[in-house]
Design an enzyme around this catalytic site. Sequence first.
Site, PDB file in Angstrom:
ATOM      1  N   GLY A 185      -0.522   7.926   0.888  1.00 25.56           N
ATOM      2  CA  GLY A 185      -0.945   7.834   2.371  1.00 25.56           C
ATOM      3  C   GLY A 185       0.442   7.603   3.331  1.00 25.56           C
TER       4      GLY A 185
ATOM      5  N   GLY B  10       0.731  -1.253  -0.153  1.00 30.23           N
ATOM      6  CA  GLY B  10      -0.089   0.065   0.102  1.00 30.23           C
ATOM      7  C   GLY B  10       0.615   1.323   0.018  1.00 30.23           C
TER       8      GLY B  10
ATOM      9  CE1 TYR C 158      -8.872   0.066   8.232  1.00 29.31           C
ATOM     10  CE2 TYR C 158      -9.684   0.847  10.306  1.00 29.31           C
ATOM     11  CZ  TYR C 158      -8.638   0.845   9.543  1.00 29.31           C
ATOM     12  OH  TYR C 158      -7.528   1.377   9.563  1.00 29.31           O
TER      13      TYR C 158
END
Length: 434
Positions: free
Chosen positions: A93, A89, A283
């Site tokens: 971010g 990822g 989540y």
Amino acid sequence: MALNFVLPSATAPATAVTASPATSARPAATATTSTSSQTATLGAVAAVAGLAMRKRNRSKISRNFSLQMPALPAMPFMVPPKKTVVITGASSGLGLAAAKALAEQGWQVVMACRDFQKAEKAAKEAGMDPENYQVMHCDLASKQSVRNFVQTFRTQYQSLDALVCNAAVYFPNAHKEGVFLPGLFPGGGPRWSAEGHEMSFAANYLGHFLLCNLLLEDLKKSAPRGTARCVILGTVTATVNGSELGGMIPPLAHVGNFEGLEQGMKAPVTMLDGGAFDGAKAYKDSKVCDVMLMKELHRRFHKETGIVFTSLYPGCIAETGLFREHYPVFQNLFPAFHKTVTKAYVSQEEAGKRLAAVVADDRYGTSGSYYSWEGEAGTGGGGGQDAVSNTDKDFDWFMNYGSFRTLSIDEIGGEAGDDQRCSKLWELSEKLVA
């Protein structure tokens, strides 16, 4: 390289034979002689010449000669190889910020991302040195993609110094029909992975479980150098510390006894505890599993291999693509709320440096630790103590005692603190990825 040698001379040079001046001046009329006289003269000359030749052959003549030796190649300056880290990822971010921070420290960063082009563009826009990073495709929601990534990685790298399990998806409103009126910002229901698992569970946890297991052998090769680390991201919203307010906000994380996982986590099963689907809870549950994974990796492999397994909460990154599925008004107000009210806000750049420290800083080498930073209000935001020294219990801005602090493996609480449940999660996960 040439070695020169000189052999000495023992005798004088040979003597030349010439005719006498009287003979050369004699008139032509008196030069006629008998045949026998000519023969005798020629014989004498030949004798003298032969004697001179024999003397010359016995002479040792001075000679210069060289022995050519092959030149040794110049020894190059031995530069130690770069340390290698895989970050999932890393196209945006926190992952991108950590990738940039480690690349600037000279690490070779392998950006494991689902969207190759997005990651390449992000790296260039961040100003990362092309010599210090490489993008490789990896879709954590596909077990085959994870296996393909590992095979590709091994064709180019001999070992691995650090693995960062950072990638996550978040669908907080997926279970909702809409806001105020049906059809206004509908959630769309659960998403599914390539193998039919609920997406939050598959991408946030199960893909990382498989990746960690496959790359253990690569991490072991770096363990003797004392550099091997596996870092798994946690979150304050799925607290492992009962004092933190973030973990008390509904819906609460709850994995139960993994009833849903025992059923295979395939449609219509969406939740680990077998309950009704809730996007926000899915989540949080997946992040509880991530901390459980870190604990079980530590228990099973740390003593045997020397690999350091840790988790962390880097602070509230309120401006991040993780919230792209949330309502627009939330995306606008959430950062301001944490900047002014809770003081829990932390920038992506600062959070990236914190994650990079857990990867590379010697101070963050205690396996089994859950690192958390103390912000200026004691909430885990910007400022305050670094995680490595943030271990004392204190009151935060919310008057919670002992919250937002670094925990040793024995201090990790909640469902993640249950060793038997951690072991069960591991065994059920092995069946899903077999």
